[in-house]
Every structure is written in structure tokens, then in C-alpha cells.
Design a protein around this motif. Structure first.
Motif, PDB file in Angstrom:
ATOM      1  N   GLU A 370       0.835  -1.202   0.000  1.00  0.00           N
ATOM      2  CA  GLU A 370       0.000   0.000   0.000  1.00  0.00           C
ATOM      3  C   GLU A 370       0.871   1.254   0.000  1.00  0.00           C
ATOM      4  OE1 GLU A 370      -3.744   1.804   2.603  1.00  0.00           O
ATOM      5  OE2 GLU A 370      -2.166   0.651   3.607  1.00  0.00           O
ATOM      6  N   ALA A 542       5.602  -1.577  -0.007  1.00  0.00           N
ATOM      7  CA  ALA A 542       4.754  -0.519   0.541  1.00  0.00           C
ATOM      8  C   ALA A 542       5.526   0.791   0.546  1.00  0.00           C
ATOM      9  CB  ALA A 542       4.307  -0.874   1.946  1.00  0.00           C
ATOM     10  N   GLU A 558      -3.165   5.557  -1.946  1.00  0.00           N
ATOM     11  CA  GLU A 558      -4.515   5.056  -1.721  1.00  0.00           C
ATOM     12  C   GLU A 558      -5.134   5.680  -0.476  1.00  0.00           C
ATOM     13  OE1 GLU A 558      -1.961   2.745  -2.020  1.00  0.00           O
ATOM     14  OE2 GLU A 558      -2.326   2.066  -4.086  1.00  0.00           O
ATOM     15  N   ARG A 559      -4.313   5.884   0.549  1.00  0.00           N
ATOM     16  CA  ARG A 559      -4.801   6.496   1.782  1.00  0.00           C
ATOM     17  C   ARG A 559      -3.887   7.648   2.158  1.00  0.00           C
ATOM     18  NH1 ARG A 559      -4.827   4.519   6.438  1.00  0.00           N
ATOM     19  NH2 ARG A 559      -3.225   2.930   6.157  1.00  0.00           N
TER      20      ARG A 559
END
Length: 661
Positions: A370, A542, A558-559
């Protein structure tokens, strides 16, 4: 983690280049005085080593019929009071003098450089202890110390010169300590620590070369003083008396005893001393100038177009991983537990008034594969938070509370042993200023291969090959040419790609990018962002991205975690932050987008500035600048609450923001 070799882009990056510096000794040929001094000293060493093999006469043979005679064909520099050949005795007498100087210089350099580097790099109690020890040695009168040594070891030239080097070493210690303290704060030294290099390796590889100039000057000056000191001790009959053979010192003593009868006898020995001292000083200055100036000059060097890289089995394996990540299929690393979990992270820095908290109660998770962005204005604690994850807090900062768990391991332990083992191998970092993170003394390929050898058991040849693979992985044109270049020969975009390659050398699972495009122009920014996105897909790592640019955030992450004045005020998926912000600060940041302003209108901005840690307001830190603030905002600490699935905000007026949308 699997790496991949890709075909480099055909777009060519250019920038200022300088000719690759050659060996500094070649420049000696263009320095007549330095070359002459080096030749004289080399000849002196050869003569001292040869002993009586090169002397025209026996230095101990008496000729009472020709005492105190001047220069002649039989005796080029005349004879002494016993008729011995002065020229031969000068040749043989150079051995004890140069040997004593070499012993003193060896002790001077070993103690001064070693202790100075340790004191300057370690700091704290170690620095204070070594500095006090050096001051104590300097406080002892040198002549008294030498006389004490000679009282214990009479007529021992080696003991006297070793003691002379010992009592003189604190002067070099101070110089080395000062230079080391300055160099240890360079970003390329911090980058070396981040890459996982051990302290001895950093001292040897990155600190010691920077000491060459100051050390050479100090050694040349000390060697000259050591020649005079050895001569003085022998002149007094304390170190090398005449009964042990000729030395320059006892020859000066003999000449002084007959100066009223034959002044000439003092000229050859005194002349040798003067010339030797001058040669040492001139050679030291010349080598210093060549050492510190070897990287100067500039020229434009063409960059050759790359040949297509061969697609290997490693590339095929990496492509399979990329496909799995792109399709959302689980991989071997795709566990449910987060890769990085930060809880209640609190960081403080020392100040004259005591420790000041600069980050308080920060918490977020990063899943495997992520990309999470940390966004906010300057001074909000983004970089401090990111650097605490790898144990590289500057200025004595420390984690005073909270936990940082990486794959089940605690990185917030006070000793920092766990993070030191993971730093550079499983966790990499890209700094804001790539050029400052590269050591200017070494070629790019050498620095990259060093990090590869640190984390993988490879030979030097294999490390160099892997370095070229990494340079190809970050899509640099002609990796071989870049590997042969020094940092000053690279453009900003090329230097940033090299920094990314260094961060990838340990094949990390987590990459921390601290504003990696801040120092680059818009075109190069886009290339670096595309590269980071491509590397994520290829390697499955990540990423924690620190930025103040919402465009970069939307492009990669994404966040997002929004920070203000040392606290997390909101975190959510990026799309939610853009379409439904739940904190006034996030809303104000989005509204301050300069692209929203019409032509001729004033650019939107948030009124006021971020308060310093020592002036944080009670309750909500944003309340002095917030249009939604009420008295309740300053009544007490505002908790971070969940307002929707995966969306958290630190605000008591969430409903008002929702209604205002």
C-alpha cells in the motif's frame, strides 16, 4: 523481494558534468616545488635505508692528518675534528633521525585520527571523555614529559619520539574532531546510516576521506617539528649520543663545540635540517591542494545512448509479482496484519527549557503493497514522524511514548538495535535533497556497490553487476556511464534516481519517500512519480510518502494521513478526503489550491501560520485558524474518532462540516 532489469528509456537526461578526476598524485607533476620536495624526501629515505652501502667513505674512519678541513675532492663537505668524512656521516646520520620522525608521526596519526573520529562521530559522553583526556595531555609541559621518559629509558631515541608523538596527538585530535562533527551532519552520511552501513564502515568510507586535507597539513607540520625535536634531543646527548653512531643532532652538537675554530662544520648539517623541514612543509601543502581540489573544474560530457537491456529470468519473475499486485490477487507477503503499525507515537526534542514535544499521539497503519501519504504544511511534524520510523531523528530527538511495529518487530526501542538491523535492508528512505545524500568523494557505482555488499553476500564483481542492475531498474540511460560518474556530474533527476536505487539496494519491503520531488522541476517530478508508481507495481513494496502536494498525493496514494501541529487530524482513503473532508484543516488545504483562483484574484490561503510546539493551544491545535471554532474546541483534548468506515477525524464539528457540503 524480486528485482527486475528493464530497458532504459531513450530519453536522455543531461546536466553539468566535470571530467572524472584522476589520481591526485598525477597533479604533482605540474607542481615544480612539490615535485622537487617529493624527490628530495624520497632520495633521503633511500639513502637512510641503504646505510653505508652508498657512502663514498667509511663514516667512522679517522684521518687525523686532515681534521676540520673544508670541502675538497676527497671530502665533498669537509671533515670533522677527527678527520671523518662529513658527507658520509650525514648520509648515515639520516637513518636515526628519519626513523625517530617516522615513529613519532605514526603515533601522532593513529591516536589523533582514531580518537578524533570517535569523539566527533559519537558525541555525548564519549566526546567529552576523549576531549578532557586530550586537554589533560596538553596541560603537561612537553619538555618535562620527554625528560621523564628519557630518565626511565636513557639514550632511547625510539621511546623519546613515541612520547613526543603521544603528547602532540591532542592537537591533531582537536582538528579531526571538529571536521568529523561537521561531516557527520552531512546528508550523505545520514544516507549511509540509513543504508545499513555500520559505524566503522561509515568512518572508514565516508568520514576518513574528508579528513585527508586537514590531516596532511597537520602531519607535514608535525613531521617538520619532529625532525627538529629529534635533532635537539640528540644535540643535548639525551636521545642518540655520539657513541651510538652519527645522527644529525649529535653532528650539530659537535659543530657547535668547534664553531669558533671552524664555522663551516655547522653549514652542512644545518643546511640539511633546513632543507628537510622546508621540503616537508612544501610537500604537505602541495598534496593538500591536490587532494581538496581534484574535483574542481567542469566540462560537458556526452552521455551515450543505452543499449536495450536483456530481459532475464529475474525480470520475468518480477513481472509475475507485478501482475498479481495489479489484479489484487494475494501474494506470499499479502498477510492480513499491517506491515507497519504506528500507535500513540510521541516525539520530543531537548531545549534549554527542557524537552519539547513536537509530535504527539500519531497513529496509522500501512498494509503490504500500500502507498500511504502524510500531508500537511511545513512544521506539522511530517518529516520528523517519517524519520522516527528509521531511527534517524536529528538534534537529540527521541521517541518518548508509543510504539512502531514493523512486521511484528518493535522499532521504537530506546537502544535502536532492531531498527538498525532493518534499516537499509527491509526499510529504505529517499530524502528531499538527493545530491546531499551522495558522498562527493566517490563514484556512484562505488557507493551503490558498497550498500549492496552490506546487505548481500556478494563478491565485488557481483556487487558492481548488481549496482548496474539497480541503475537500470530506476530507468537511468546508460547505467555504466552513470556508475562511473561522481555525484556532481549528475543532473537533479539523475541524482534522485540514484538515491532511489540506493534505497532499493537492500530490497526493502517498505520505502519511505520524504518529499522526493521537492527539489526537482515539474517535468522531472512527473518522471520520478511515474518511476515510483512503476517500482511499486514491479516489486510489491509498501510506500510512505511525505508531501505537501495534494496532486502528488492523489497521483500515488490510496490512503492519506493529514497532520497539523504534531497531531493527526484526519486520515482516510484519498478519494474520501477529496470529496468528503471531515476536518476544517483538510477542507482549508483543499480550498487553498491555487488552480481554483480566477485570473486577477488573490490566491487562496489559510490565515495565520502553524504554531511552534512550544505554543500549541489547548484543545484543538487548529482552532486559532479555524472558521468553525467554538469555546468547546479549547476545553480539552480532542480525540481522533471514526466518522465512517476507514475515515477518522479529530474534530467535534464533523456534523457541521457534513451539513455544509
Amino acid at each position: 523481494m524480486t528485482a527486475i532489469i528493464t530497458s532504459p528509456e531513450t530519453v536522455q537526461e543531461t546536466g553539468p558534468a566535470a571530467p572524472a578526476p584522476g589520481r591526485p598524485w598525477r597533479g604533482l607533476l605540474r607542481q615544480p616545488l612539490g615535485l622537487l620536495s617529493a624527490g628530495y624526501l624520497l632520495l633521503l629515505v633511500v639513502v637512510a635505508a641503504a646505510g653505508t652501502l652508498l657512502t663514498p667513505r667509511d663514516p667512522e674512519a679517522d684521518d687525523l692528518a686532515h681534521t676540520l678541513s673544508g670541502p675538497s675532492g676527497a671530502h665533498w663537505l669537509g671533515t670533522d675534528r677527527l678527520g671523518r668524512d662529513v658527507f658520509s656521516r650525514l648520509m648515515v646520520g639520516s637513518r636515526p633521525t628519519l626513523l625517530g620522525v617516522a615513529e613519532a608521526v605514526l603515533v601522532f596519526v593513529v591516536l589523533g585520527v582514531a580518537l578524533g573520529m570517535v569523539a566527533g562521530f559519537a558525541g555525548g559522553r564519549t566526546d567529552r571523555l576523549i576531549a578532557r583526556l586530550g586537554d589533560l595531555v596538553l596541560a603537561v609541559p612537553g619538555i618535562i614529559a620527554l625528560l621523564m621518559v628519557l630518565a626511565v629509558f636513557p639514550d632511547n631515541n625510539a621511546a623519546a619520539m613515541i612520547a613526543f608523538g603521544l603528547i602532540s596527538s591532542p592537537s591533531l585530535l582537536r582538528v579531526v574532531r571538529a571536521v568529523t562533527m561537521a561531516v557527520r551532519n552531512e546528508l550523505y552520511v545520514k544516507a549511509a546510516r540509513l543504508s545499513g552501513l555500520s559505524t566503522p564502515a561509515i568512518l572508514r568510507r565516508h568520514i576518513l576521506p574528508r579528513l585527508a586535507g586537514p590531516v596532511i597539513v597537520q602531519v607535514s607540520l608535525f613531521a617538520a617539528s619532529a625532525v627538529l625535536a629529534e635533532t635537539a634531543l640528540s644535540f643535548l646527548g639525551l636521545a642518540t649520543p655520539e657513541t651510538q653512531g652519527p645522527s644529525w643532532g649529535n653532528m650539530v652538537g659537535e659543530a657547535a663545540s668547534v664553531i669558533s675554530v671552524d664555522p663551516w662544520l655547522l653549514v652542512p648539517t644545518g643546511g640539511m635540517l633546513v632543507v628537510t623541514v622546508l621540503a616537508l612543509g612544501l610537500l604537505g601543502d602541495t598534496v593538500h591542494d591536490l587532494t581538496v581540489g581534484r574535483a574542481r573544474g567542469s566540462a560537458v560530457r556526452p552521455v551515450r545512448r543505452p543499449r536495450p537491456a536483456v530481459r532475464t529470468a529475474v525480470a520475468v519473475a518480477a513481472a509475475d509479482v507485478a501482475a498479481a499486485v495489479a489484479d489484487g490477487a494475494p501474494t506470499e507477503q499479502g498477510a492480513a496484519a499491517p506491515l507497519l503499525s504506528v500507535r500513540g507515537l510521541t516525539i520530543a526534542f531537548p531545549s534549554p527549557e527542557g524537552e519539547v514535544t513536537v509530535v504527539r499521539g500519531v497513529g496509522f497503519d500501512v498494509a503490504r503493497g500500500e502507498c500511504v501519504g502524510i500531508v500537511g504544511e511545513s512544521g506539522c511534524g511530517k518529516t520528523v514522524t517519517a524519520r522516527s520510523l528509521v531511527g534517524l531523528l536529528p538534534g537529540g530527538g527521541r521517541v518518548v511514548a508509543g510504539s512502531v511495529a514493523f512486521d511484528g518487530r518493535d522499532l521504537a526501542d530506546p537502544a535502536g538495535r532492531e531498527v538498525a538491523r532493518l534499516r537499509g535492508s527491509r526499510i529504505g528512505l529517499i530524502s528531499q535533497e538527493p545530491m546531499s545524500g551522495l558522498d562527493p568523494s566517490f563514484r556512484v557505482g562505488s557507493q551503490l556497490a558498497e550498500v549492496v555488499r552490506r546487505h548481500h553476500r556478494l563478491t565485488r564483481r557481483q556487487s558492481r553487476a548488481r549496482a548496474l542492475e539497480l541503475l537500470a531498474l530506476v530507468e537511468l540511460p546508460d547505467p555504466a556511464s552513470v556508475a562511473r560518474s561522481h555525484p556532481h556530474e549528475l543532473s537533479g533527476g539523475m541524482a534522485q534516481r540514484v538515491s532511489i536505487a540506493l534505497a532499493l539496494a537492500g530490497e526493502p519491503d517498505l520505502l519511505i519517500a520524504d518529499e522526493p520531488t521537492t527539489a526537482l522541476d515539474v517535468t522531472v517530478q512527473a518522471e520520478i512519480l511515474n518511476l515510483l508508481r512503476s517500482l511499486r507495481v514491479r516489486t510489491g513494496m509498501a510506500v510512505v510518502l511525505v508531501t505537501h502536494d495534494w496532486g502528488v498525493l492523489a497521483d500515488l496514494c490510496e490512503r492519506a494521513v493529514v497532520m497539523y501541529a504534531g497531531e493527526v487530524v484526519e486520515q482516510a482513503p484519498v478519494s474520501d478526503l477529496y470529496h468528503a473532508p471531515r476536518h476544517p484543516y483538510t477542507l482549508a488545504l483543499l480550498a487553498a489550491n491555487p488552480h481554483l483562483a480566477a485570473v486577477g484574484q488573490e490566491l487562496p490561503a489559510i490565515p495565520g501560520t502553524v504554531p511552534p510546539p512550544s505554543a500549541w493551544p489547548a484543545g484543538c491545535h487548529f482552532q486559532p485558524r479555524c472558521g468553525y471554532a467554538t469555546e468547546e474546541c479549547g476545553a480539552g483534548a480532542i480525540p481522533l474518532v471514526t466518522v465512517a468506515g476507514g475515515h477518522q477525524a479529530r474534530c467535534i464539528h464533523v456534523d457541521r462540516l457534513e451539513a455544509a457540503r
